[in-house]
Scaffold this motif. Sequence first.
Motif, short mmCIF file in Angstrom:
data_model
loop_
_atom_site.label_atom_id
_atom_site.label_comp_id
_atom_site.label_asym_id
_atom_site.label_seq_id
_atom_site.Cartn_x
_atom_site.Cartn_y
_atom_site.Cartn_z
N TRP A 76 7.87 -0.96 72.96
CA TRP A 76 8.45 -0.27 71.80
C TRP A 76 9.17 1.01 72.24
CZ3 TRP A 76 8.68 4.09 68.84
CH2 TRP A 76 9.23 3.93 67.57
N GLU A 86 13.04 2.28 71.81
CA GLU A 86 13.29 3.54 71.10
C GLU A 86 14.11 4.50 71.96
OE1 GLU A 86 12.90 3.74 68.10
OE2 GLU A 86 12.87 5.85 67.54
N GLU A 118 4.82 2.00 66.27
CA GLU A 118 5.77 2.78 65.47
C GLU A 118 5.20 4.11 64.99
OE1 GLU A 118 4.83 -0.29 65.03
OE2 GLU A 118 6.55 -1.62 64.70
N GLY A 175 5.58 6.24 68.32
CA GLY A 175 6.55 6.43 67.26
C GLY A 175 7.77 7.18 67.76
N SER A 176 8.72 7.39 66.86
CA SER A 176 9.93 8.13 67.26
C SER A 176 9.54 9.54 67.69
CB SER A 176 10.90 8.25 66.09
OG SER A 176 10.97 7.05 65.43
#
Length: 476
Positions: free
Chosen positions: A110, A114, A440, A456-457
């Motif tokens: 992930w 990103e 996320e 996550g971002s």
Amino acid sequence: MTYPEIRLFIDGAWIAQAGDPVLNPANEDVIGEVPCITPAQLEEAVSAASRGFEIWRRTAPDKRAETILRAAQLLRARAREIGEVITLEQGKPIADAKSEVLRASELIAWDAEEGRRTYGRVIPGGVNFRQQVVRDPIGPVAAFTPWSAPTSSAGRKLGGALAAGCSIVLKASEETPGGACALVKCFEDAGLPRGVINLVFGDPDEISRYLIAAPAIRLITFTGSVPVGIHLAKLAAAEMKPVVMELGGHSPVIICADADPRAAAEASVKAKFRNAGQVCISPTRFLVHQSRFDEFAEAFAGRTKALRVGDGFDHSSQMGPLANQRRLQAMQEFVVDAQRRGAKILTGGERIGNRGYFFEPTVLADVPAESKVMNVEPFGPIALLLRFSDLSDVVREANRLPYGLAAYAFTKSAETVARLTSQVEVGHFAVNHFGGGIPESPFGGVKNSGMGREGGSEGLEAYQVIKFVTHRVEAA
Ligand code: NAD
């Protein structure tokens, strides 16, 4: 299975040398040796990370993502064999060890994607001005990871740092070095340029002092205990370097009068004794409405008593040994202290056998607030059951400690959920289940449980610096 040879990884080369023994916590046998880095090698690791950074920061984000994704795929393909290494050195049941590796693979994959979306912004200006906010990788990172999750904890840091374009010097736990070596090997096999990851082991204090002071290192990220986190944050402050701190917790679980006490007890036992309670978001204080307490306590103690404890390689084991002698001793001290102060032992409380660090899954009820285990993160298989009658009291108890990592609640009332989510001071709040973070979601604590977020971002932000670029052009 045979335990792999543990080596340092500096500037793309695996280096074997003498060091300290690595033990199997299930029987205390020596399974390997972890090398102890020399000061000259540490200097070389930082130089390699500086050179690696120059290559990696200039690699296009989509190319970086390709390499990181390849590493995540290799990790996935090797989950069974890496899981065996983790069980051997750390003790957790083999199915959980394999899940840890798969989870690390998901987190890294992930982050890889990103990394392609670390957008800046354009700020409108006068007709002759082009104004932008851009995000640059912060630089070489020093990362410190613990023994509780040898692969996923290190994976989180490698995924975030590399996706943002940083290089890294990783000091993984000397007690569980195999999971970290196997992880780094996946990145090497995926074609990561040399120097981008460097893996070191040795004296934690010497290594952290050196790395934090090294001018080339620009960010410190640590997962571990609050006292060590505070110590490292002070060293970093003296160098004006930012930190990401993922520290401990003492998670409250609020079981309201409208919850099903048996279903909550069943979910609670699974969550509490996962990895023998050696999880930072492990549920610890079970705050049960007094009208449901007896039913909850009976179901919780009954299910706990039925847990099968044994070697993690035995597929019937639901809980393995503690990871080291310090945890075993801490559990014994917590129980003696709580009992002396008036706590009731509903089940457990004793070491199992005299070889290997096995401890009974333990349930203590009505534990006085001044007991040590009510104030210090147990990081082990001890559950504390307490009663409450009023929601204000339970919020006060949930927020009583300087920790603020995770909290859980079981209730059917939307109003109660709204009140608890706004009033309980934590970084992670789960209702009616014990789900942890997902790739996320940002993960981290408030208060002494740390600062910054991983995942996550938001997780990539720590690895970046923000630059404002204002450009005057002659002709519009
Ligand atoms: P500890 O405080 O001695 O060490 C915690 C971690 O920090 C270990 O991985 C250790 O190698 C590392 N460390 C210690 N001194 C260091 C230094 N000067 N520089 C860099 N790293 C250093 O405790 P421990 O006995 O290993 O574990 C005890 C407590 O740590 C547990 O009770 C738990 O509260 C906490 N812990 C938390 C996590 C987490 O995920 N947040 C993981 C492991 C341990």
